[in-house]
Design an enzyme around this catalytic site. Sequence first.
Site, PDB file in Angstrom:
ATOM      1  N   GLU A 179       3.164  -7.173   8.332  1.00 40.48           N
ATOM      2  CA  GLU A 179       3.464  -5.746   8.142  1.00 40.48           C
ATOM      3  C   GLU A 179       4.359  -5.506   6.925  1.00 40.48           C
ATOM      4  OE1 GLU A 179       1.753  -3.382   9.980  1.00 40.48           O
ATOM      5  OE2 GLU A 179       0.822  -5.288  10.552  1.00 40.48           O
ATOM      6  N   PRO A 231       0.825  -1.214   0.000  1.00 37.83           N
ATOM      7  CA  PRO A 231       0.000   0.000   0.000  1.00 37.83           C
ATOM      8  C   PRO A 231       0.861   1.266   0.000  1.00 37.83           C
ATOM      9  CG  PRO A 231      -0.563  -1.444   1.860  1.00 37.83           C
ATOM     10  CD  PRO A 231       0.620  -2.051   1.184  1.00 37.83           C
ATOM     11  N   ASP A 282     -10.342   1.350 -24.580  1.00 43.11           N
ATOM     12  CA  ASP A 282     -10.541   1.092 -23.153  1.00 43.11           C
ATOM     13  C   ASP A 282     -10.593   2.402 -22.371  1.00 43.11           C
ATOM     14  OD1 ASP A 282     -10.333  -1.616 -23.563  1.00 43.11           O
ATOM     15  OD2 ASP A 282      -8.254  -1.758 -22.890  1.00 43.11           O
ATOM     16  N   ARG A 300      -3.546  -9.260 -20.427  1.00 39.52           N
ATOM     17  CA  ARG A 300      -4.564  -9.014 -21.457  1.00 39.52           C
ATOM     18  C   ARG A 300      -4.067  -8.107 -22.565  1.00 39.52           C
ATOM     19  NH1 ARG A 300      -7.073  -3.971 -21.008  1.00 39.52           N
ATOM     20  NH2 ARG A 300      -8.963  -4.514 -22.144  1.00 39.52           N
TER      21      ARG A 300
HETATM   22  C1  JB8 Z   1       0.875  -6.905   3.776  1.00 37.77           C
HETATM   23  O1  JB8 Z   1      -3.098  -3.431   0.053  1.00 37.77           O
HETATM   24  B1  JB8 Z   1      -2.010  -3.994  -0.571  1.00 37.77           B
HETATM   25  C2  JB8 Z   1      -1.046  -4.839   0.212  1.00 37.77           C
HETATM   26  C3  JB8 Z   1      -1.249  -5.066   1.565  1.00 37.77           C
HETATM   27  C4  JB8 Z   1      -0.308  -5.818   2.275  1.00 37.77           C
HETATM   28  C5  JB8 Z   1       0.803  -6.329   1.633  1.00 37.77           C
HETATM   29  C6  JB8 Z   1       1.018  -6.093   0.298  1.00 37.77           C
HETATM   30  C7  JB8 Z   1       0.074  -5.345  -0.408  1.00 37.77           C
HETATM   31  C8  JB8 Z   1       1.546  -7.015   2.611  1.00 37.77           C
HETATM   32  N1  JB8 Z   1      -0.244  -6.185   3.575  1.00 37.77           N
HETATM   33  O2  JB8 Z   1      -1.747  -3.723  -1.909  1.00 37.77           O
END
Ligand code: JB8
Length: 398
Positions: free
Chosen positions: A148, A121, A205, A190
């Site tokens: 985490e 994230p 698209d 794709r």
């Molecule tokens: C632990 O929301 B995500 C995402 C969340 C995660 C990990 C990797 C990606 C690893 N939480 O894209």
Amino acid sequence: MRLDVITIFPEYLDPLRHALLGKALERGILEVGVHDLRNWASGGHRAVDDTPFGGGPGMVMMPEIWGPALDDVAAGTRDGTVLDSATPHLDAPRHDELNGISGHSYEGESGELPLLIVPTPAGEPFTQEMARQWSNESHIVFACGRYEGIDQRVVDDAAQRYRVREISIGDYVLVGGEVAVLVMAEAIVRLIPGVLGNRSSHEEDSFSDGLLEGPSYTKPRTWRGREVPEVLFSGDHGRIARWRRDQALLRTQERRPELLDTVELSDADERALYSRNVATDLNVLINPADWGRAVAKLPKKLRKAGFDVTDIHAEIVDLTCEPDNMLVTQFEQTEGHVPVTEVLHRVLVNGRSHLDLRELTQLVVRNLPRGTYWYGTTDEGHREPGIAAACAWQDPGS
Ligand code: JB8
């Protein structure tokens, strides 16, 4: 293209076998390896995570496990589970799926190092442009974190063997990277020619022209009392294309207005986005014959300049209601005598336009005889002609 995925939940990646990606696997366009991270974990518990330095909640994935896993997968010395399709598509490609497919090189952006994508994230937002570029890669490895996340040194060190990108698929938080990999793999695969078929289909698209796609319709023409928009039966391809563009613009403005900042807009686009009902309301001191000539040409001239006139009203204002009308006063001061042939008119022009309100007032006035005395404004909305306010106030309330 080869995709490798390293995860502690290999079964999460099973959907890669289905539908679109399954077809690519069978056609030999795509090869997928899924690797269980615990294969690189030693020790009784085969632990892959440990407590974070500096304290805080949760666990962090260990570098001593991720390091060797990424080394081996980069070198191609671990095969993992090679996916084949769950449901073979034995049918031959349809002719329309192969039309317009051009040659495609599998060369990476900058040469030999494989691309390592780490979903997080905290990453850079994934875009259609990334999907487009990465559809030309020959080897992409995805490292799925859990808990985490992964010790940052793993990502930093991987730059020795990979081109590394930390990527987010959106502003929300998943439990791990696996679902993000499914999303990115589908978006990338794709776009490989021969997977989806006809390449021209992705040029329309959403995002490929910077806009969201507008609505689509199929048979029946009426369904639950809802009609398909009339224009789609017109057979006028120019008008249909214009309507689709307008729908895309309006939907983008409604849902993703920030996307419009980076799109080049034509005059027709501006008209679709910014036209609204407007009313120009003027008081004009003019000879009735001159007014008659001016009004005859007004709608066409205004339309040409971007003011789509729907109606024009004019009425003569009773000067006994306005003994000290400012146009009359100004006329007397400038001309040295009272108006003789000139008569005070109230002129109301209703229509639609994308032009700004001051421009519209100027536009109407420019189409009156030069030197005409006037005052007034243009407002948004439709205005009905009514009794001049000055006459309404004339009544002292008796
Ligand atoms: C632990 O929301 B995500 C995402 C969340 C995660 C990990 C990797 C990606 C690893 N939480 O894209």
